[in-house]
Design a protein around this motif. Sequence first.
Motif, PDB file in Angstrom:
ATOM      1  N   ARG A 229      39.228  -5.168   6.889  1.00 37.57           N
ATOM      2  CA  ARG A 229      37.903  -6.122   7.562  1.00 37.57           C
ATOM      3  C   ARG A 229      36.924  -4.403   6.721  1.00 37.57           C
ATOM      4  O   ARG A 229      37.966  -3.053   7.025  1.00 37.57           O
TER       5      ARG A 229
ATOM      6  N   GLY B 286      32.780  -2.938   6.491  1.00 31.55           N
ATOM      7  CA  GLY B 286      31.294  -2.763   6.958  1.00 31.55           C
ATOM      8  C   GLY B 286      30.932  -1.820   7.592  1.00 31.55           C
ATOM      9  O   GLY B 286      31.169  -0.532   8.496  1.00 31.55           O
TER      10      GLY B 286
ATOM     11  N   SER C  39      27.906 -16.361   7.603  1.00 32.60           N
ATOM     12  CA  SER C  39      29.238 -16.398   7.186  1.00 32.60           C
ATOM     13  C   SER C  39      29.697 -16.931   5.638  1.00 32.60           C
ATOM     14  O   SER C  39      28.364 -17.985   5.630  1.00 32.60           O
ATOM     15  N   TYR C  40      29.607 -16.296   4.723  1.00 28.17           N
ATOM     16  CA  TYR C  40      29.207 -17.235   3.178  1.00 28.17           C
ATOM     17  C   TYR C  40      30.539 -16.797   2.732  1.00 28.17           C
ATOM     18  O   TYR C  40      31.559 -15.770   2.493  1.00 28.17           O
TER      19      TYR C  40
ATOM     20  N   LEU D 254      32.787 -16.360  -0.309  1.00 27.73           N
ATOM     21  CA  LEU D 254      32.578 -15.662  -1.506  1.00 27.73           C
ATOM     22  C   LEU D 254      34.134 -15.949  -1.720  1.00 27.73           C
ATOM     23  O   LEU D 254      34.247 -16.010  -3.594  1.00 27.73           O
TER      24      LEU D 254
ATOM     25  N   LEU E 204      31.504 -12.527   3.296  1.00 31.48           N
ATOM     26  CA  LEU E 204      30.576 -11.807   4.157  1.00 31.48           C
ATOM     27  C   LEU E 204      30.319 -12.543   5.584  1.00 31.48           C
ATOM     28  O   LEU E 204      29.669 -13.403   5.337  1.00 31.48           O
TER      29      LEU E 204
ATOM     30  N   VAL F 215      32.652  -7.002   5.009  1.00 27.68           N
ATOM     31  CA  VAL F 215      33.265  -7.979   4.687  1.00 27.68           C
ATOM     32  C   VAL F 215      34.757  -8.301   4.825  1.00 27.68           C
ATOM     33  O   VAL F 215      34.944  -7.288   5.803  1.00 27.68           O
TER      34      VAL F 215
END
Length: 282
Positions: free
Chosen positions: A29, A31, A252-253, A255, A261, A278
Amino acid sequence: MKKILLATSILAATTGFAAAEVAVSGAARMGLVYDGNDTEFSSRIRVTFSMSGETDSGLSFGASIRADQAGTGNAGADGAGGAFGGDDMDAGTVYISGAFGKLTFGDNDSAANVLVGNVSGVGFTGLGDFNELGYLGQVDTSALYEYSTGALSFALSSSQLNTDDAVSVAVKYSTDAFSVALGYEDDAADSQISLGGSATFGAATVKAVVADVDSAADTAFALSVDYAMDATTVTAFYADHGAVDGFGLGASYDLGGGAALVGGVVDNGVDTVADLGVTMKF
């Protein structure tokens, strides 16, 4: 989690021997994290080694450990791989399973934690895991027994026998639409009863956990809602820990390819913290 097969050889000389497997997987991870005062960079990587095999009679066996746990995974009575070889192991697990169920030694969660669990959290770092009410747990090499039949699951765990025993028992009933679980823990200093449940309504999943600790004046509880929309999942939770309560909101998306993300904001009753980054699974 996508796994890369490293070895699938051995035990080929006798008919009936199943091939043993060693696989590696990982997570990482990166960020930004706001701790209530400052914004900082944050990153982490973990590699997990998993081993599995099968006996002639059909028993499954295996083990798992993270690379950063390798030292404590071989700990002995002196904490450094002593003569007793792992009686205070606090990392990694070793198991054997079959029709009788599954027996795991090592760094286990308690039976109540395994079956009751926690509500959903937010953020790519967990932001303090304020959604978790906490379990009494156990220390040193512990034993966890699990058995499932149909919709019912049972679990029983114990800490090292020569310490102040910590024991836990739990039961769970689970279907595709809902689940309910009850757990009990007891150690030398305290005891706790935990009740949890979840239900799915279309794109929304609701989870709730209640924890009554004998030494605490108040009963703690937590509630979360996850709402999935294609590649996006929005999560909200509220947790009352007795002395303090708070809430979180995140999303959360996906990817694709194991990356997502992820971000969240949590008010823990003292500070408001947030992160965005991420996550990666290999």
